[in-house]
Design an enzyme around this catalytic site. Structure first.
Site, mmCIF file in Angstrom:
data_model
loop_
_atom_site.group_PDB
_atom_site.id
_atom_site.type_symbol
_atom_site.label_atom_id
_atom_site.label_comp_id
_atom_site.label_asym_id
_atom_site.label_seq_id
_atom_site.Cartn_x
_atom_site.Cartn_y
_atom_site.Cartn_z
ATOM 1 N N SER A 92 0.798 -0.826 0.236
ATOM 2 C CA SER A 92 0.234 -0.015 0.039
ATOM 3 C C SER A 92 0.879 0.774 -0.088
ATOM 4 O O SER A 92 2.100 1.102 0.632
ATOM 5 C CB SER A 92 -1.224 0.224 0.972
ATOM 6 O OG SER A 92 -1.269 1.253 1.437
ATOM 7 N N TYR A 106 -2.931 0.143 10.600
ATOM 8 C CA TYR A 106 -3.027 -0.706 9.019
ATOM 9 C C TYR A 106 -1.277 -0.076 8.375
ATOM 10 O O TYR A 106 -0.832 -0.940 7.549
ATOM 11 C CB TYR A 106 -3.572 0.277 8.358
ATOM 12 C CG TYR A 106 -4.194 -0.422 7.006
ATOM 13 C CD1 TYR A 106 -5.122 -1.791 6.934
ATOM 14 C CD2 TYR A 106 -3.561 0.526 6.059
ATOM 15 C CE1 TYR A 106 -4.583 -1.513 5.131
ATOM 16 C CE2 TYR A 106 -3.503 0.150 5.362
ATOM 17 C CZ TYR A 106 -4.284 -1.572 3.549
ATOM 18 O OH TYR A 106 -4.834 -0.817 3.492
#
Length: 252
Positions: free
Chosen positions: A143, A156
């Site tokens: 990501s 996250y």
């Protein structure tokens, strides 16, 4: 001749978390490049509907990516009964948003299991077979949060940083066995995982200003990177994190 480097004919790809969103888009893209694809998730009905969208090139292998024993058993059984998994895309993941000082401990642990342990579990189970064949492609989905942070998603961000470094570790251990282990780091894409952000007009306006490309990404725009990393075209690419983010990590 050069285009043949990108062909995936005769190869089989397992894509975790592939009943929707990025995983399904990548499975479709790999199938279009010639691969037989194996869809994974926990919901058999959703997987069946996803397989219908791909056709005869799609098989289903349902297991919980966070259960190390179940993963090993499912992968070993599939390899014995159906043949080799040549390409693995570790896509399964989840998100949970809240201020770090209020972040529930159980949510933190669930994020770690789903986003990091799954990459280890499935990666190890599949790599053990790839090592014996001296060939294999592992593609982990990282990501922009592999290198950037923003409010309310600190855990996250930690998980995706771990995915980036685990990818490097996989390459370091397994390149000598003929495996290429790389990651794709998507920017902000219009997916079910980001539905709340897409629906937030203020966030979308901020994102469009922050991203040089000026828009959300479309999941289909990840396919080219995946096919490249899954194919012979990337035979000497190893331990790399490929950002597909409209330029967001390149600019202030």
């Amino acid at each position: 001749m050069s285009l043949e480097l990108f062909s995936l004919k005769g190869r089989r790809a397992l894509v975790t978390g592939s009943s929707q969103g990025i995983g399904l888009a990548l499975a479709k893209g790999l199938a279009a490049a010639g691969a037989a694809v194996v869809l994974n998730g926990r919901d058999g009905d959703k997987l069946a509907r996803a397989a219908e969208q791909i056709g005869q090139q799609a098989a289903i292998l349902a297991f919980d990516v966070t259960d190390h024993g179940a993963v090993r058993e499912a992968v070993d059984r599939f390899e014995a009964e159906s043949g080799p998994i040549d390409i693995l895309v570790n896509n399964a993941g989840m998100q949970f948003r809240t201020a770090l000082e209020d972040f529930p401990a159980d949510a933190f642990e669930r994020l770690m299991r789903t986003n990091v342990s799954s990459v280890f579990n499935v990666g190890q189970a599949v790599a053990r077979h790839m090592i014996g064949r001296k060939a294999g492609k592992i593609i982990n989905i990282a990501s922009v949060q592999t290198s950037l942070a923003r409010p309310s998603i600190a855990p996250y961000t930690a998980t995706k940083g771990a995915v980036g470094n685990l990818t490097k570790g996989m390459a370091t251990d397994w390149a000598r066995h003929g495996l290429q282990c790389n990651a794709i780091a998507p920017g902000y894409f219009d997916t079910p995982l980001n539905a709340a952000l897409v629906a937030d007009a203020d966030f979308s306006a901020w994102l469009e200003k922050r991203t040089p490309a000026g828009r959300w990404g479309r999941v289909e725009e990840l396919v080219g990177a995946c096919v490249f990393l899954a194919s012979d075209a990337s035979s000497f690419v190893n331990g790399h994190v490929l950002y597909v983010d409209g330029g967001i990590t390149a600019s202030l």
